[in-house]
Design a protein around this motif. Structure first.
Motif, PDB file in Angstrom:
ATOM      1  N   ILE A   5       4.656   3.460   5.499  1.00  0.00           N
ATOM      2  CA  ILE A   5       4.128   4.481   6.406  1.00  0.00           C
ATOM      3  C   ILE A   5       5.225   5.498   6.713  1.00  0.00           C
ATOM      4  CG2 ILE A   5       3.126   4.926   8.678  1.00  0.00           C
ATOM      5  CD1 ILE A   5       1.303   3.259   7.020  1.00  0.00           C
ATOM      6  N   PRO A   6       5.048   6.732   6.289  1.00  0.00           N
ATOM      7  CA  PRO A   6       6.030   7.751   6.664  1.00  0.00           C
ATOM      8  C   PRO A   6       5.867   8.115   8.136  1.00  0.00           C
ATOM      9  CG  PRO A   6       4.700   8.421   4.763  1.00  0.00           C
ATOM     10  CD  PRO A   6       4.026   7.245   5.380  1.00  0.00           C
ATOM     11  N   SER A   7       6.988   8.359   8.805  1.00  0.00           N
ATOM     12  CA  SER A   7       6.936   8.930  10.155  1.00  0.00           C
ATOM     13  C   SER A   7       6.930  10.440   9.997  1.00  0.00           C
ATOM     14  CB  SER A   7       8.166   8.535  10.958  1.00  0.00           C
ATOM     15  OG  SER A   7       8.035   7.257  11.466  1.00  0.00           O
ATOM     16  N   ILE A   8       5.839  11.044  10.379  1.00  0.00           N
ATOM     17  CA  ILE A   8       5.767  12.502  10.296  1.00  0.00           C
ATOM     18  C   ILE A   8       6.619  13.105  11.406  1.00  0.00           C
ATOM     19  CG2 ILE A   8       4.241  14.436  10.814  1.00  0.00           C
ATOM     20  CD1 ILE A   8       3.817  13.617   8.038  1.00  0.00           C
TER      21      ILE A   8
ATOM     22  N   ARG B  86       2.735  -2.267   3.883  1.00  0.00           N
ATOM     23  CA  ARG B  86       2.286  -0.881   3.840  1.00  0.00           C
ATOM     24  C   ARG B  86       3.470   0.038   4.126  1.00  0.00           C
ATOM     25  NH1 ARG B  86      -3.436   1.203   6.354  1.00  0.00           N
ATOM     26  NH2 ARG B  86      -3.267   3.371   5.703  1.00  0.00           N
TER      27      ARG B  86
ATOM     28  N   HIS C 153      12.405   8.886  -2.719  1.00  0.00           N
ATOM     29  CA  HIS C 153      11.642   9.217  -1.517  1.00  0.00           C
ATOM     30  C   HIS C 153      11.613   8.073  -0.502  1.00  0.00           C
ATOM     31  CE1 HIS C 153      10.676  12.736  -3.732  1.00  0.00           C
ATOM     32  NE2 HIS C 153      10.174  12.008  -4.707  1.00  0.00           N
TER      33      HIS C 153
ATOM     34  N   ARG D  10       0.851  -1.193   0.000  1.00  0.00           N
ATOM     35  CA  ARG D  10       0.000   0.000   0.000  1.00  0.00           C
ATOM     36  C   ARG D  10       0.887   1.245   0.000  1.00  0.00           C
ATOM     37  NH1 ARG D  10      -5.157   0.948   0.164  1.00  0.00           N
ATOM     38  NH2 ARG D  10      -6.033   2.773   1.225  1.00  0.00           N
ATOM     39  N   ILE D  11       0.585   2.136  -0.908  1.00  0.00           N
ATOM     40  CA  ILE D  11       1.401   3.332  -1.125  1.00  0.00           C
ATOM     41  C   ILE D  11       0.797   4.502  -0.343  1.00  0.00           C
ATOM     42  CG2 ILE D  11       2.344   4.875  -2.903  1.00  0.00           C
ATOM     43  CD1 ILE D  11       3.205   1.918  -3.186  1.00  0.00           C
ATOM     44  N   PRO D  12       1.625   5.275   0.385  1.00  0.00           N
ATOM     45  CA  PRO D  12       1.058   6.436   1.091  1.00  0.00           C
ATOM     46  C   PRO D  12       0.552   7.488   0.101  1.00  0.00           C
ATOM     47  CG  PRO D  12       3.451   6.432   1.263  1.00  0.00           C
ATOM     48  CD  PRO D  12       3.059   5.138   0.590  1.00  0.00           C
ATOM     49  N   THR D  13      -0.479   8.202   0.499  1.00  0.00           N
ATOM     50  CA  THR D  13      -1.176   9.119  -0.403  1.00  0.00           C
ATOM     51  C   THR D  13      -0.242  10.037  -1.206  1.00  0.00           C
ATOM     52  OG1 THR D  13      -3.013   9.098   1.165  1.00  0.00           O
ATOM     53  CG2 THR D  13      -3.054  10.794  -0.546  1.00  0.00           C
ATOM     54  N   PRO D  14       0.739  10.711  -0.567  1.00  0.00           N
ATOM     55  CA  PRO D  14       1.544  11.665  -1.351  1.00  0.00           C
ATOM     56  C   PRO D  14       2.385  11.001  -2.450  1.00  0.00           C
ATOM     57  CG  PRO D  14       1.916  11.958   1.011  1.00  0.00           C
ATOM     58  CD  PRO D  14       1.115  10.714   0.843  1.00  0.00           C
ATOM     59  N   LEU D  15       2.682   9.718  -2.282  1.00  0.00           N
ATOM     60  CA  LEU D  15       3.531   9.045  -3.274  1.00  0.00           C
ATOM     61  C   LEU D  15       2.732   8.372  -4.379  1.00  0.00           C
ATOM     62  CD1 LEU D  15       6.385   7.565  -1.033  1.00  0.00           C
ATOM     63  CD2 LEU D  15       6.287   9.750  -2.252  1.00  0.00           C
ATOM     64  N   ARG D  16       1.405   8.431  -4.292  1.00  0.00           N
ATOM     65  CA  ARG D  16       0.601   7.817  -5.350  1.00  0.00           C
ATOM     66  C   ARG D  16       0.723   8.576  -6.661  1.00  0.00           C
ATOM     67  NH1 ARG D  16      -4.605   6.543  -1.366  1.00  0.00           N
ATOM     68  NH2 ARG D  16      -3.371   5.255   0.068  1.00  0.00           N
ATOM     69  N   ALA D  17       1.258   9.799  -6.583  1.00  0.00           N
ATOM     70  CA  ALA D  17       1.535  10.548  -7.826  1.00  0.00           C
ATOM     71  C   ALA D  17       2.554   9.813  -8.685  1.00  0.00           C
ATOM     72  CB  ALA D  17       2.049  11.945  -7.478  1.00  0.00           C
ATOM     73  N   TYR D  18       3.349   8.939  -8.054  1.00  0.00           N
ATOM     74  CA  TYR D  18       4.394   8.211  -8.781  1.00  0.00           C
ATOM     75  C   TYR D  18       3.961   6.792  -9.147  1.00  0.00           C
ATOM     76  CZ  TYR D  18       6.921  12.118  -6.832  1.00  0.00           C
ATOM     77  OH  TYR D  18       7.316  13.386  -6.479  1.00  0.00           O
TER      78      TYR D  18
END
Lengths: 142, 92
Positions: free
Chosen positions: B83-86, B81, B44, B5-13
Motif C-alpha cells: 500500500i503506497p502512502s499518498i 498487500r 519503486h 497484492r500489487i498496487p494498481t500503478p505497479l501492475r505494469a511491472y
C-alpha cells in the motif's frame, strides 16, 4: 498521454480546493486507462491527515484510504488511475517532495490555488526511472 | 505459498497481475522473492535495501511496522498487500 477529465469533475475538485484553502486538499482519481488516453470517471475526496500545522504545504492520506478506494474501483470495473492535490499559493508543478512520494503509471493532477481561487490545473506522470515528472495533456471535456 | 497484492500503478511491472504468489518465511524474504520474479518493481519499493518510506506492507489489516517489520514471519496462506502512502506538497 492524454488525460480526459469532465468539466463537472473539475468543478468538484476546484470547490474542494477552494474550501480547504489555505490548506492542501486532495483525493483519488478513478477511471479507465487506455493505450492513448486515461479517462477519469470519478473522483473521491480524501481527508488530509498530515499534521494540521503543516497542511498549508503538505497533504497525506492514510494507507487504509488506498485500500478502500482501490477495492472500490475494482468492484466498479474501474481502476485507481491517479490522485489529485492542491498547491495553495504555489505553481501547479510537482515539487521534489511530490517526486519522492510518487509512483509511475499514475496520474498526478495538481491545482494551483491562488488567494483561495483555483487558477491552474495540470496533469503529470513520473518517469519509470523516477528521475522527473513529464506533463500530460489534460483535456477538460464538456 | 503466500500472496502479495500489487498496487494498481505497479501492475505494469507484473504483466498486469494483481496478486503474485511468493516464497519465503518472512515478509522480507517474500518481498525479495517478488522482486526476483519482477525485477522492475525493485526501484519503486526499495531505496537501496530499505523499503521506501511511502511503501507500506500490510498482512490482512495490520501494518508490518507494528509487527516485526521485514522480519515478520508469514504463513503459506497469508495475504500481504503493498500500500503506497499518498503524500504531496508544494514547494516550500
Amino acid at each position: 498521454m492524454k488525460v480526459i477529465l469532465a468539466r463537472s469533475l473539475q468543478r468538484q475538485i476546484f470547490e474542494q480546493m477552494e474550501t480547504s484553502y489555505p490548506n492542501e486538499a486532495g483525493g483519488f482519481l478513478l477511471g479507465r486507462a487506455g493505450a492513448e488516453a486515461i479517462v477519469i470517471e470519478d473522483i473521491m475526496a480524501v481527508d488530509n491527515v498530515f499534521a494540521e500545522e503543516e497542511q498549508y504545504h503538505r497533504y497525506a492520506m492514510r494507507p487504509q484510504d488506498w485500500m478502500r478506494f482501490e477495492d472500490e474501483a475494482d468492484a466498479r470495473g474501474l481502476a485507481l488511475v491517479g490522485y489529485y492535490h492542491s498547491h495553495p499559493d504555489s505553481a501547479a508543478i510537482p515539487s521534489e517532495y511530490d517526486r519522492e512520494h510518487a509512483l509511475p503509471n499514475f496520474v498526478y493532477i495538481i491545482t494551483a490555488v491562488m488567494m483561495a481561487r483555483a487558477r491552474d490545473m495540470r496533469a503529470w506522470r513520473l518517469r519509470a526511472d523516477r528521475s522527473a515528472f513529464d506533463r500530460d495533456n489534460l483535456e477538460i471535456d464538456a | 505459498m503466500a500472496k502479495i497484492r500489487i498496487p494498481t500503478p505497479l501492475r505494469a511491472y507484473t504483466d498486469g497481475a494483481s496478486d503474485i504468489e511468493v516464497a519465503g518465511g518472512t515478509v522480507g524474504e517474500a518481498l525479495n522473492n517478488l522482486v526476483e520474479q519482477h525485477p522492475d518493481l525493485r526501484a519503486h519499493l526499495f531505496n537501496d535495501d530499505e523499503l521506501r518510506s511511502f511503501v507500506n506492507i500490510f498482512i490482512d489489516d495490520e501494518d508490518i511496522r507494528f509487527l516485526g517489520g521485514l522480519d515478520t514471519e508469514i504463513n503459506n496462506d497469508d495475504s500481504l498487500r503493498i500500500i503506497p502512502s499518498i503524500a504531496g506538497g508544494r514547494f516550500k
